[in-house]
Enzyme design. Sequence first.
Site, mmCIF file in Angstrom:
data_model
loop_
_atom_site.group_PDB
_atom_site.id
_atom_site.type_symbol
_atom_site.label_atom_id
_atom_site.label_comp_id
_atom_site.label_asym_id
_atom_site.label_seq_id
_atom_site.Cartn_x
_atom_site.Cartn_y
_atom_site.Cartn_z
ATOM 1 N N CYS A 96 -13.715 -1.357 6.473
ATOM 2 C CA CYS A 96 -12.762 -0.779 5.525
ATOM 3 C C CYS A 96 -13.389 0.081 4.423
ATOM 4 C CB CYS A 96 -11.904 -1.887 4.920
ATOM 5 S SG CYS A 96 -10.906 -2.741 6.162
ATOM 6 N N CYS A 126 -14.949 -3.207 -0.035
ATOM 7 C CA CYS A 126 -13.552 -3.497 0.314
ATOM 8 C C CYS A 126 -13.071 -4.662 -0.558
ATOM 9 C CB CYS A 126 -13.460 -3.863 1.786
ATOM 10 S SG CYS A 126 -14.169 -5.476 2.136
ATOM 11 N N LYS A 152 -5.682 7.675 12.241
ATOM 12 C CA LYS A 152 -6.079 8.178 10.919
ATOM 13 C C LYS A 152 -6.498 9.644 10.963
ATOM 14 C CE LYS A 152 -7.303 3.628 9.236
ATOM 15 N NZ LYS A 152 -8.330 2.737 8.712
ATOM 16 N N ARG A 180 -1.638 6.838 9.457
ATOM 17 C CA ARG A 180 -1.811 6.262 8.110
ATOM 18 C C ARG A 180 -1.931 7.368 7.065
ATOM 19 N NH1 ARG A 180 -3.653 0.956 8.357
ATOM 20 N NH2 ARG A 180 -2.766 -0.064 10.184
ATOM 21 N N CYS A 236 -7.830 -10.737 1.193
ATOM 22 C CA CYS A 236 -7.839 -10.307 2.595
ATOM 23 C C CYS A 236 -7.965 -11.497 3.544
ATOM 24 C CB CYS A 236 -8.983 -9.330 2.833
ATOM 25 S SG CYS A 236 -9.035 -8.778 4.542
ATOM 26 N N LYS A 266 -3.472 1.696 14.940
ATOM 27 C CA LYS A 266 -3.438 2.655 13.830
ATOM 28 C C LYS A 266 -4.051 4.001 14.219
ATOM 29 C CE LYS A 266 -5.946 -0.360 11.550
ATOM 30 N NZ LYS A 266 -6.712 -1.058 10.508
ATOM 31 N N ARG A 297 0.844 -1.195 0.000
ATOM 32 C CA ARG A 297 0.000 0.000 0.000
ATOM 33 C C ARG A 297 0.882 1.249 0.000
ATOM 34 N NH1 ARG A 297 -3.679 0.031 5.066
ATOM 35 N NH2 ARG A 297 -4.926 -1.518 3.960
ATOM 36 N N CYS A 322 -16.118 -8.166 6.254
ATOM 37 C CA CYS A 322 -16.022 -8.443 7.696
ATOM 38 C C CYS A 322 -16.404 -7.173 8.431
ATOM 39 C CB CYS A 322 -14.593 -8.898 8.039
ATOM 40 S SG CYS A 322 -13.434 -7.525 8.199
#
Length: 566
Positions: free
Chosen positions: A483, A434, A214, A144, A440, A212, A75, A479
Amino acid sequence: MSTETAASAAKKVTHNEELKTAIPTLAGNVAATMSDPVADRFSDDDTQFLKFHGIYQQDDRDLRKAGKKYMFMIRGRIPGGVLAPDGYLTYDRLATEYGNNTLRITSRQSFQFHGVVMKGLGPLMKRINEAMMDTLAACGDVNRNVMAPAAPVTSTLALRVNDDARRVSEALLPKTKAYHSIWVEGVQLNLEDESNKSFVDPLYGATYLPRKFKIAFAIAPVNDVDLLTNDLGFTAITDADGNLEGYNLTAGGGLGRSHGNTMTFPRLADLIGFFKPEQLISIARAVLTIHRDFGDRTDRKHARLKYVIEEKGVAWFRGELEQRTGFKFDPAREAVFTKQGDPFGWHRQADGRLFLCLFVLTGRIKDTDGYRLKSALRATVEKFRMEVRLTPSQNIILANIPADQKDAVTALLAEHGVPVENQGTVIRRASMACPALPTCGLSLAESERYLPGLIDRIEAILGEIGMRDEEIVIRMTGCPNGCARPYAAELGFVGKAPGRYQVWVGGNESSTRLNRVYRETMKDTEMDAELRALFDRWKSTRIGGERFGDWAARIVWPELQATAAP
Ligand code: SRM
């Protein structure tokens, strides 16, 4: 030691914390593994370090029965989603040479390569860096990719905000030498060297963040970045002449949750206050250090800043922030969001040049029969050398195009089967999915491969009841991690198991309201009938042109509440 601190100290920190403590440079054993000619994968511990370098070890889940086939997802770090033409062309070429010949625009304005094998990983990473781009901190327990409005492309304000997004991204980068050493020089950091052993990142400390982090910037009234779903948000506030006067600060947003774990939940950020642009970097750093110091390091499912703010309160957070920055926030200024999404088609920029926004189905840039989007974009960027922008809704903008090139650009795209007018349908254009299967590792159900077919079915139902031209923001994930931001959609589908989805309704057009669970599980075979019943009711009881999400919040939510278990 307070009782609270003593209690959390008594709990064991997660394995990720132990790893970061042991190797604070984040080098792991990565370069050594890469120099092993027969290695096709990294150790489990190294896969955690790799994330900080923007790399995920995956395997093709379609092929699992025949044994795991390891591959990597990489990424990029692309603040605000802005790429120079050569940057775009580098991504395009590397996807063909080392990946699966597709580029995936992410929901945070970046690109992902999928399907890269061990042999290609080193060369791909080297070439990204040689092209003056990087993947550092695109994943991992750090800040991120920073989001910023993809359009309008140029106005003094938009340029300034975009520049601020880039500055914040740079200011919050980890300082480890490992990234350069492994991917540019191709050598393993000497972990026995005292300076590496005792390395402490000046901002993140020795153990980085608990999870993370953001950040997004927005310019009202457009909320294309889904501002309130970020840990930290900055909304530009202007003076009477449209110049940047400062930012409203929002904090504590996040969407990740787990099925059946009520300790985890999506949360919208709280409005904290207004500040001047000069204070931007120090505020961003201070918020990040609050997460660093107070986030839960004993449970990664409970480690985001949103839980700190939820549990300690907004007043506490503001006080802590004021103490760390040394100044008091002014009350937040008025900034109202009215819509999200992208402006498709051709538009005039403030400087007289043009930009073109192209719809990319589920963010996947690839060539298919009759619709050769990847080739079209390569040919167009090669020939006209325009700036490229990735949008937070997984679409693409070609920017700064002289007005006299409009027809030639349109014609070149058309040659590859890519239209600039009537792109996609109203509903398709407002959708996101996603990647999910087969790449994934967390996915419980299909998403990117399933949503386009489901939208066909939804459009057929809406067509039959005369509602086909109504926009509904539909988002799907394989899931509950969130995302494609399904919890901010008017209609959200969250994978539970193959062919089974949890269904959420009631988000709004401006992405400032979270939706709620409508059905715990809806099977693929039940969807047509269930959705038809829902849309029929919407049609017959909506007030005027009431959108699906507003209708669901007005009509369906009270019903859900009435039938909810006490
Ligand atoms: Fe995500 C993990 C893909 C945006 C919440 N996300 C993953 C992983 C890396 C799976 C993994 O850990 O092994 C997925 C890789 C799939 C693949 O095969 O490519 C993945 N996330 C994505 C992307 C590509 C989805 C997309 O459709 O574009 C997005 C990449 C953004 C980027 O460029 O940085 C992406 N992920 C998001 C968002 C939306 C956002 O940030 O605006 C969220 C919800 C917001 C939030 O963070 O709260 C999100 N991803 C998660 C979570 C849950 C985090 C949590 O707080 O619990 C995970 C799981 C994890 O981290 O353990 C996750």
